[in-house]
Motif scaffolding. Structure first.
Motif, PDB file in Angstrom:
ATOM      1  N   ASN A  25      -3.757   3.726 -39.772  1.00 34.04           N
ATOM      2  CA  ASN A  25      -3.164   4.744 -40.636  1.00 34.04           C
ATOM      3  C   ASN A  25      -3.661   6.155 -40.329  1.00 34.04           C
ATOM      4  N   ARG A  26      -4.758   6.282 -39.600  1.00 32.52           N
ATOM      5  CA  ARG A  26      -5.289   7.606 -39.260  1.00 32.52           C
ATOM      6  C   ARG A  26      -4.612   8.240 -38.037  1.00 32.52           C
ATOM      7  N   VAL A  27      -3.993   7.444 -37.186  1.00 33.78           N
ATOM      8  CA  VAL A  27      -3.396   8.037 -35.986  1.00 33.78           C
ATOM      9  C   VAL A  27      -2.269   8.975 -36.379  1.00 33.78           C
ATOM     10  N   LYS A  28      -2.099   9.995 -35.584  1.00 31.69           N
ATOM     11  CA  LYS A  28      -1.068  10.992 -35.847  1.00 31.69           C
ATOM     12  C   LYS A  28      -0.012  11.026 -34.751  1.00 31.69           C
ATOM     13  N   VAL A  29      -0.415  10.708 -33.523  1.00 28.43           N
ATOM     14  CA  VAL A  29       0.508  10.753 -32.385  1.00 28.43           C
ATOM     15  C   VAL A  29       1.129   9.380 -32.158  1.00 28.43           C
ATOM     16  N   PHE A  30       0.312   8.338 -32.212  1.00 28.19           N
ATOM     17  CA  PHE A  30       0.831   6.978 -32.063  1.00 28.19           C
ATOM     18  C   PHE A  30       1.689   6.633 -33.262  1.00 28.19           C
ATOM     19  N   GLN A  31       2.749   5.895 -33.033  1.00 31.58           N
ATOM     20  CA  GLN A  31       3.596   5.396 -34.105  1.00 31.58           C
ATOM     21  C   GLN A  31       3.290   3.917 -34.308  1.00 31.58           C
ATOM     22  N   ILE A  32       3.402   3.444 -35.529  1.00 29.82           N
ATOM     23  CA  ILE A  32       3.176   2.032 -35.803  1.00 29.82           C
ATOM     24  C   ILE A  32       4.417   1.264 -35.384  1.00 29.82           C
ATOM     25  N   GLY A  33       4.228   0.282 -34.515  1.00 32.69           N
ATOM     26  CA  GLY A  33       5.359  -0.510 -34.063  1.00 32.69           C
ATOM     27  C   GLY A  33       4.958  -1.489 -32.983  1.00 32.69           C
ATOM     28  N   VAL A  34       5.839  -2.461 -32.740  1.00 38.05           N
ATOM     29  CA  VAL A  34       5.619  -3.497 -31.740  1.00 38.05           C
ATOM     30  C   VAL A  34       6.646  -3.324 -30.640  1.00 38.05           C
ATOM     31  N   SER A  35       6.167  -3.213 -29.422  1.00 38.41           N
ATOM     32  CA  SER A  35       7.050  -3.109 -28.263  1.00 38.41           C
ATOM     33  C   SER A  35       6.210  -3.309 -27.017  1.00 38.41           C
ATOM     34  N   TRP A  36       6.840  -3.677 -25.938  1.00 33.61           N
ATOM     35  CA  TRP A  36       6.136  -3.752 -24.651  1.00 33.61           C
ATOM     36  C   TRP A  36       5.983  -2.376 -24.050  1.00 33.61           C
ATOM     37  N   GLY A  37       6.532  -1.384 -24.678  1.00 35.62           N
ATOM     38  CA  GLY A  37       6.375  -0.023 -24.207  1.00 35.62           C
ATOM     39  C   GLY A  37       7.698   0.703 -24.118  1.00 35.62           C
ATOM     40  N   SER A  38       7.616   1.975 -24.293  1.00 36.13           N
ATOM     41  CA  SER A  38       8.773   2.847 -24.232  1.00 36.13           C
ATOM     42  C   SER A  38       8.252   4.257 -24.016  1.00 36.13           C
ATOM     43  N   PHE A  39       9.039   5.257 -24.314  1.00 37.10           N
ATOM     44  CA  PHE A  39       8.576   6.632 -24.137  1.00 37.10           C
ATOM     45  C   PHE A  39       7.578   7.029 -25.218  1.00 37.10           C
ATOM     46  N   GLU A  40       7.665   6.417 -26.421  1.00 32.99           N
ATOM     47  CA  GLU A  40       6.714   6.748 -27.468  1.00 32.99           C
ATOM     48  C   GLU A  40       5.487   5.839 -27.347  1.00 32.99           C
ATOM     49  N   SER A  41       4.361   6.297 -27.852  1.00 29.09           N
ATOM     50  CA  SER A  41       3.142   5.503 -27.862  1.00 29.09           C
ATOM     51  C   SER A  41       3.051   4.774 -29.198  1.00 29.09           C
ATOM     52  N   LEU A  42       2.754   3.480 -29.125  1.00 33.28           N
ATOM     53  CA  LEU A  42       2.763   2.637 -30.313  1.00 33.28           C
ATOM     54  C   LEU A  42       1.404   1.992 -30.549  1.00 33.28           C
ATOM     55  N   ILE A  43       1.121   1.674 -31.802  1.00 33.34           N
ATOM     56  CA  ILE A  43      -0.111   1.002 -32.188  1.00 33.34           C
ATOM     57  C   ILE A  43       0.249  -0.086 -33.191  1.00 33.34           C
ATOM     58  N   TRP A  44      -0.486  -1.235 -33.117  1.00 33.28           N
ATOM     59  CA  TRP A  44      -0.156  -2.370 -33.972  1.00 33.28           C
ATOM     60  C   TRP A  44      -1.324  -3.349 -33.996  1.00 33.28           C
ATOM     61  N   SER A  45      -1.416  -4.132 -35.046  1.00 31.53           N
ATOM     62  CA  SER A  45      -2.405  -5.206 -35.124  1.00 31.53           C
ATOM     63  C   SER A  45      -1.745  -6.446 -35.710  1.00 31.53           C
ATOM     64  N   PRO A  46      -2.108  -7.633 -35.218  1.00 33.21           N
ATOM     65  CA  PRO A  46      -1.586  -8.859 -35.811  1.00 33.21           C
ATOM     66  C   PRO A  46      -2.277  -9.225 -37.131  1.00 33.21           C
ATOM     67  N   ASN A  47      -3.281  -8.448 -37.531  1.00 34.77           N
ATOM     68  CA  ASN A  47      -4.012  -8.700 -38.767  1.00 34.77           C
ATOM     69  C   ASN A  47      -3.245  -8.070 -39.931  1.00 34.77           C
ATOM     70  N   TYR A  48      -2.625  -8.930 -40.756  1.00 34.91           N
ATOM     71  CA  TYR A  48      -1.847  -8.465 -41.907  1.00 34.91           C
ATOM     72  C   TYR A  48      -2.624  -8.544 -43.214  1.00 34.91           C
ATOM     73  N   GLY A  49      -3.892  -8.967 -43.117  1.00 30.94           N
ATOM     74  CA  GLY A  49      -4.715  -9.090 -44.304  1.00 30.94           C
ATOM     75  C   GLY A  49      -4.601 -10.442 -44.988  1.00 30.94           C
ATOM     76  N   THR A  50      -3.518 -11.144 -44.758  1.00 39.16           N
ATOM     77  CA  THR A  50      -3.316 -12.459 -45.375  1.00 39.16           C
ATOM     78  C   THR A  50      -3.395 -13.593 -44.364  1.00 39.16           C
ATOM     79  N   ASN A  51      -3.621 -13.281 -43.100  1.00 42.52           N
ATOM     80  CA  ASN A  51      -3.570 -14.299 -42.052  1.00 42.52           C
ATOM     81  C   ASN A  51      -4.853 -14.370 -41.211  1.00 42.52           C
ATOM     82  N   VAL A  52      -5.969 -13.937 -41.769  1.00 48.75           N
ATOM     83  CA  VAL A  52      -7.223 -13.888 -41.010  1.00 48.75           C
ATOM     84  C   VAL A  52      -7.623 -15.275 -40.524  1.00 48.75           C
ATOM     85  N   GLU A  53      -7.506 -16.286 -41.363  1.00 47.50           N
ATOM     86  CA  GLU A  53      -7.880 -17.648 -40.942  1.00 47.50           C
ATOM     87  C   GLU A  53      -6.976 -18.137 -39.812  1.00 47.50           C
TER      88      GLU A  53
END
Length: 86
Positions: A25-53
């Motif tokens: 949530n602190r990043v300003k340039v990276f956008q939150i999203g899932v992709s193998w890549g494109s012109f924009e820079s993306l950031i994402w985590s598989p940790n949703y808070g409910t699936n740690v186990e």
């Protein structure tokens, strides 16, 4: 790194959902999203808070964050990650 892509991941020392969400949530340039890549820079985590186990069962560190580096200015992207990780 000749012949490689801009898709990579890193693990936070803290593997809590709160810390992962805070960094993303602190990043300003990276956008939150899932992709193998494109012109924009993306950031994402598989940790949703409910699936740690489930992540641990799959041998995935809950502190993992994935980035796909796009066509932005490298110095700007590095600074964005630096300020988000502080």
């Amino acid at each position: 790194m000749n012949g490689y892509s801009g898709l990579l991941s890193f693990e936070l020392y803290s593997s809590s959902y709160q810390k992962v969400a805070e960094v993303i949530n602190r990043v300003k340039v990276f956008q939150i999203g899932v992709s193998w890549g494109s012109f924009e820079s993306l950031i994402w985590s598989p940790n949703y808070g409910t699936n740690v186990e489930n992540l641990r069962e799959e041998h995935i560190n809950p502190g993992i964050i994935r980035i796909a580096v796009g066509q932005g200015d490298p110095a700007e992207l590095i600074e964005d990650l630096n300020q988000a990780l502080r």
